[in-house]
Design an enzyme around this catalytic site. Structure first.
Site, short mmCIF file in Angstrom:
data_model
loop_
_atom_site.label_atom_id
_atom_site.label_comp_id
_atom_site.label_asym_id
_atom_site.label_seq_id
_atom_site.Cartn_x
_atom_site.Cartn_y
_atom_site.Cartn_z
N ASN A 176 0.85 -1.19 0.00
CA ASN A 176 0.00 0.00 0.00
C ASN A 176 0.89 1.24 0.00
O ASN A 176 2.10 1.15 0.25
CB ASN A 176 -0.98 -0.01 1.18
CG ASN A 176 -0.30 0.11 2.53
OD1 ASN A 176 0.51 1.00 2.77
ND2 ASN A 176 -0.63 -0.80 3.45
N CYS B 56 -7.85 -0.85 12.84
CA CYS B 56 -7.18 -1.96 12.15
C CYS B 56 -6.60 -2.97 13.14
O CYS B 56 -6.51 -4.16 12.84
CB CYS B 56 -6.06 -1.44 11.27
SG CYS B 56 -6.60 -0.50 9.83
N ARG C 134 -0.17 -11.72 2.38
CA ARG C 134 -1.09 -11.92 3.51
C ARG C 134 -1.96 -13.18 3.37
O ARG C 134 -2.79 -13.45 4.24
CB ARG C 134 -1.99 -10.69 3.68
CG ARG C 134 -1.22 -9.40 3.94
CD ARG C 134 -2.10 -8.32 4.53
NE ARG C 134 -2.57 -8.66 5.87
CZ ARG C 134 -3.35 -7.89 6.61
NH1 ARG C 134 -3.76 -6.72 6.13
NH2 ARG C 134 -3.74 -8.27 7.81
N ASP D 96 -12.37 0.95 6.58
CA ASP D 96 -12.22 1.45 7.95
C ASP D 96 -11.15 2.52 8.08
O ASP D 96 -10.97 3.08 9.16
CB ASP D 96 -11.98 0.30 8.93
CG ASP D 96 -10.65 -0.42 8.76
OD1 ASP D 96 -9.86 -0.04 7.86
OD2 ASP D 96 -10.40 -1.37 9.52
N ARG E 100 -8.98 -3.29 -2.56
CA ARG E 100 -8.76 -4.63 -2.01
C ARG E 100 -9.97 -5.53 -2.28
O ARG E 100 -9.94 -6.37 -3.17
CB ARG E 100 -8.47 -4.55 -0.51
CG ARG E 100 -7.16 -3.81 -0.18
CD ARG E 100 -5.93 -4.57 -0.63
NE ARG E 100 -4.69 -3.90 -0.25
CZ ARG E 100 -4.09 -4.02 0.92
NH1 ARG E 100 -4.65 -4.76 1.87
NH2 ARG E 100 -2.96 -3.40 1.16
N ASN F 163 -8.61 -7.33 9.84
CA ASN F 163 -8.57 -7.98 8.53
C ASN F 163 -8.71 -9.49 8.59
O ASN F 163 -8.70 -10.16 7.55
CB ASN F 163 -7.26 -7.63 7.81
CG ASN F 163 -7.02 -6.15 7.69
OD1 ASN F 163 -5.89 -5.70 7.79
ND2 ASN F 163 -8.06 -5.36 7.50
N HIS G 193 -8.82 0.46 2.54
CA HIS G 193 -9.86 -0.28 3.26
C HIS G 193 -10.90 0.72 3.74
O HIS G 193 -10.57 1.87 4.08
CB HIS G 193 -9.29 -1.01 4.47
CG HIS G 193 -8.65 -2.33 4.16
ND1 HIS G 193 -7.64 -2.87 4.94
CD2 HIS G 193 -8.88 -3.23 3.18
CE1 HIS G 193 -7.27 -4.03 4.44
NE2 HIS G 193 -8.00 -4.27 3.37
#
Length: 311
Positions: A22, A264, A90, A170, A139, A71, A168
């Site tokens: 990112n 997060c 991830r 959030d 994403r 996540n 994201h």
């Protein structure tokens, strides 16, 4: 008797900035101070311990972003929907998250194969409802919205994210208690902004400025009447105060170098609330387009043995 909020964290034992997925990582690669990050995480944990019952997900070597428990997936009562990550770095995480949630007695429900969905980072329940707001673009995929509606039997409102810094939902959108919202409008396309404006009354909709958004002001945790975050300016704090909300500031700039902050680093295990799952949510006038495609009965209407968080 009011039950304590249930929050999942993961200690930053292996947190590092060892790859770039990112813009925040790109800008801060090589600048992370793991010791300082650990101190900030412990301070966040102490603040949350006064407000909620905390649970810990064991850290896993080789998974530096596992610390961002939001996540891991999406919680709905006693159902857990694991994430499926876009980036290879991830993609090993869900195996460990699924195992932990299974051990805790959650029912595991999975989305269709290959569908990208990055959990509660991109899916947030509106306060006191079962309406789910879902971000897509950088994403998660837009197709995850109707898939979640079918899987859980809830309204899902998709919002398109257009700024890669806010990859994201959030990071730029925080539902507040009693139907409020803290958000950064420029992170969304025009249609999504109109959808937000239609759903949240103007007097309960707080837009932050870019400087606050870049300090992750919207990446906030709401516990009862307290909003825990970094980067909230005094003017925004005053507006939150007018909504009956207190602000608890926490310093989390080491985690922001990796693209995350307070929200997060946490995952609520008690959403929606028992009242919502028992059908006591406040009424909503609008219905989601995505929810209209749902073919299964509402998860809130299924037996509570499957749904309600029992503590």
């Amino acid at each position: 008797m009011t039950q304590s909020a249930q929050i999942l964290l993961c200690p930053p034992r292996y947190f590092d900035l060892s790859y770039v997925i990112n813009p925040w990582m790109q800008a801060n690669f090589g600048a992370l101070d793991p010791s300082r990050a650990a101190r900030q995480w412990r301070a966040l944990r102490r603040s949350l311990a006064d407000l909620a019952e905390l649970h810990e997900l064991p850290a896993v070597a080789g998974l530096p972003d596992y610390v961002f428990t939001a996540n891991a997936g999406l919680v709905f009562g006693k159902v857990f929907v694991p994430s499926r990550f876009r980036h290879a770095e991830r993609q090993a995480e869900p195996e460990f998250s699924r195992a932990w949630f299974r051990e805790q007695g959650f029912e595991i429900r999975t989305l269709p194969p290959k569908l990208i969905f990055e959990g509660a980072g991109d899916a947030l329940f509106e306060s006191e409802t079962t309406r789910l707001w879902m971000g897509y673009g950088p994403r998660s995929e837009a197709a995850a919205a109707p898939a979640l509606a079918r899987l859980l039997g809830v309204e899902v409102e998709p919002l398109q994210l257009v700024d890669p810094r806010f990859y994201h939902l959030d990071t730029c959108f925080c539902p507040l208690p009693r139907g409020g919202l803290l958000y950064f409008p420029a992170a969304f396309d025009a249609e999504s902004r109109l959808r937000i404006q239609a759903a949240f009354p103007a007097d309960r909709r707080i837009a932050v400025v870019e400087a606050e958004a870049l300090r992750f002001a919207c990446n906030a945790i709401c516990v009862d009447n307290t909003v825990i975050a970094d980067g909230i300016a005094d003017a925004t704090e005053a507006r939150l105060g007018h909504l009956g909300l207190d602000v608890l500031r926490v310093e989390l700039d080491e985690f922001q170098k990796s693209g995350g902050s307070a929200k997060c680093l946490t995952l609520r295990l008690d959403v929606p609330s028992r009242n919502v799952l028992n059908g006591q949510a406040r009424p909503r006038a609008a219905q989601s387009r995505a929810a209209s495609q749902a073919s299964t009965p509402s998860a809130a209407q299924r037996p509570l043995a499957k749904q309600a968080v029992s503590r």
